[in-house]
Motif scaffolding. Sequence first.
Motif, mmCIF file in Angstrom:
data_model
loop_
_atom_site.group_PDB
_atom_site.id
_atom_site.type_symbol
_atom_site.label_atom_id
_atom_site.label_comp_id
_atom_site.label_asym_id
_atom_site.label_seq_id
_atom_site.Cartn_x
_atom_site.Cartn_y
_atom_site.Cartn_z
ATOM 1 N N GLY A 254 41.505 17.208 29.505
ATOM 2 C CA GLY A 254 41.707 16.777 28.199
ATOM 3 C C GLY A 254 41.716 17.879 27.001
ATOM 4 O O GLY A 254 41.148 19.025 27.900
ATOM 5 N N ARG A 255 41.539 18.209 25.652
ATOM 6 C CA ARG A 255 41.587 18.552 24.770
ATOM 7 C C ARG A 255 40.083 19.755 25.063
ATOM 8 O O ARG A 255 39.017 18.926 25.098
ATOM 9 C CB ARG A 255 42.102 18.635 23.906
ATOM 10 C CG ARG A 255 41.019 17.672 22.634
ATOM 11 C CD ARG A 255 41.900 17.238 21.149
ATOM 12 N NE ARG A 255 40.620 16.543 20.825
ATOM 13 C CZ ARG A 255 40.005 16.790 20.231
ATOM 14 N NH1 ARG A 255 39.312 17.561 19.621
ATOM 15 N NH2 ARG A 255 38.996 15.531 19.462
ATOM 16 N N GLU A 624 39.556 9.813 34.346
ATOM 17 C CA GLU A 624 39.134 10.398 33.814
ATOM 18 C C GLU A 624 37.755 10.126 33.077
ATOM 19 O O GLU A 624 37.226 11.196 31.747
ATOM 20 C CB GLU A 624 40.231 11.111 33.641
ATOM 21 C CG GLU A 624 40.994 11.094 32.512
ATOM 22 C CD GLU A 624 42.291 9.661 32.932
ATOM 23 O OE1 GLU A 624 43.076 9.700 31.924
ATOM 24 O OE2 GLU A 624 42.148 9.435 34.083
ATOM 25 N N VAL A 625 37.585 9.429 32.626
ATOM 26 C CA VAL A 625 36.597 8.869 31.517
ATOM 27 C C VAL A 625 35.516 8.644 31.989
ATOM 28 O O VAL A 625 35.618 8.035 32.729
ATOM 29 C CB VAL A 625 37.232 7.736 31.191
ATOM 30 C CG1 VAL A 625 36.296 7.292 30.191
ATOM 31 C CG2 VAL A 625 38.751 8.297 29.732
#
Length: 643
Positions: A254-255, A624-625
Amino acid sequence: MSTSPLAAVLLGSALLPGHALAQAILLDPIALSVVDDPSGQIAVSEAQIRDARTGTLEDLFRAEPSVTVGGGIAIAERVFVNGIDEQQLAVSVDGAAQNNRMFHHTGTNIIDPNLLKAARVDPGVAPADAGFAALAGSLAYETKSAPDLLEPGRRFGGQATTGLAGNGDTATGALALYGQQGPVDVLVYGKRATGEAYTDGDGAVVPRTGADMTSFALKLGTQMGDWRAELGAIGFKDDALRPYRANLGGVIGGRPTPETRRYALDQNSQTLTLRRTGTDGLLNPEIRLSRSESALDTFDLATPETPAPDFNTGVADTVSLVVQNRFRLGGAEVTAGLDTARSHGRYEGQYDGSVLAFREDRTNTGLFVQARGRHGPIDYSAGLRYDQSRFTGVGGQAVDTDGASVNAAITWHVTDTLSLNAGASSVFGGTQLASVYELDDFSAPDAYDALGATRGQNRVLGAEWTQGGTTLGAEIFRTRLGDVRKGLTARDLESEGFRLSARQDWQGGFAALRYSDTEVTLDGRGASSFDVRELGTIPGAMLTLEARHEVRAGLTLGGIVQHAIEEETRAADTDSDWPGYTVVHIFAEYEPEAFDNVTFRAEVTNLFDRTYVDRASYGSDYAEVVGQREPGRSIAATAVLRF
């Protein structure tokens, strides 16, 4: 919806009256009106409130699986009822309507359990006098005043509470002073909790989770014959470095974001009430003027590369006035009145060097009537509201809507042991305010054209059987929210499922087993935790076992087992199932016979040191969290001194 062998075994045992270890959905209700609503209320018991006095809302609702609380730290806690976010409920504190439109990475309504006199949930079907936009029900908190704490014959008193929890070295101290002189009474209260980051069940430190909480209350009251006037103010503050997204352990990929930023959360509520305390005749009016505010500031940390970092300021507040009269008509208690509220959400900040400012407003005025009573073997409750709502968008766009709401619930006492209950409601919610951190440049003239007036449809059907000390309960429910706001789009959210419960009482104690299985969908499809943020969560199947027994005079032992059953993801964009877990909490509480003004409590939370993310917390359905893990085993001691 899902099941498991453990759930089947426990529930099979619960349905045998001779071996039932559980409790009905109604939990020792504390009445907030003369006549209770027969619509499946969930009322937190006095003992459960006492158990949570040094804790948070997660501790308050721990024993009820249909009311879940996500977030490992206090500022991230969000309450969900049957999988629906509290932002879709009418939430009040001492009757003050709460503007629960805040950041999805934090909680929306945080309250210190040690302040509470009562907490009540109306899941799905809520009465008309619960307030505007009770789309999926209501959540009402009532705080203590001096008359609730003063011992008979005394004019002054106090209570000091101190606690220490080993995981995170969290120290808690609270002091309440209260008194009465003539017709005037006063309560002053303050609490402070501080600590270090806690560790999870694997012994790993969960960064930036240390307690840094301050809460306070001031209550002034006066009794003038049959009339009572009361001015109350309560508040909660948390100001500390937190994870960049306060309710997450992080995101893989992610960013790029910093690891931490400062969160300064300040929530407060003030209420002025004048009411006639009698319940006779046709004139028992109440006037209530209140204001609630939630303010959250986040500040990125300055670095050599970004000496002027980004910051965000969000404020959501509501000013409301309620004028109502409570009277008896035949065998019914009737409450009729009007309420009006002005709410706004405001965001100001700097993002990527650009200065931004956005605001939305809503003014609502409603007329309502609610009747509660009994006719023969039937308890009933029925109500009607009519609301006019005026919404003003970021660019000054005006959206005016109006609509009626209706609710009805009955409990039929078929025999002395068996009762059946049913309830239904259709609730008008107008055009919803955005959460303040979701505000953006919605200034185009047609920006809000896709939003319709939100409406909630609720159905409840249940049964309860009581014989001696055994109580068994079952209930099915469905909630549909049409045109619920998600950004600038209107979505359809649905929650449906069932609850089973049983309770066995005996001399000196009880055991209670509760099971809830809930499926939440968005636009008719399986949803992810990302899809339903600020709308709901994916609770699946949850099971709790609560037990309490007074071993001898002054000594009580008890505990709660929470079991979340593995839930398969049904969303198209997720890649992980919701994992199951079992967590055990135990306690011992002692009041020495020689010192009846002292209470000692020892407890162990997460006894078997499990590593888990609470089912109501965000992100477990994404690989991914990194979800915010709950604390591992913690040994805590609490002492309460009354003087």
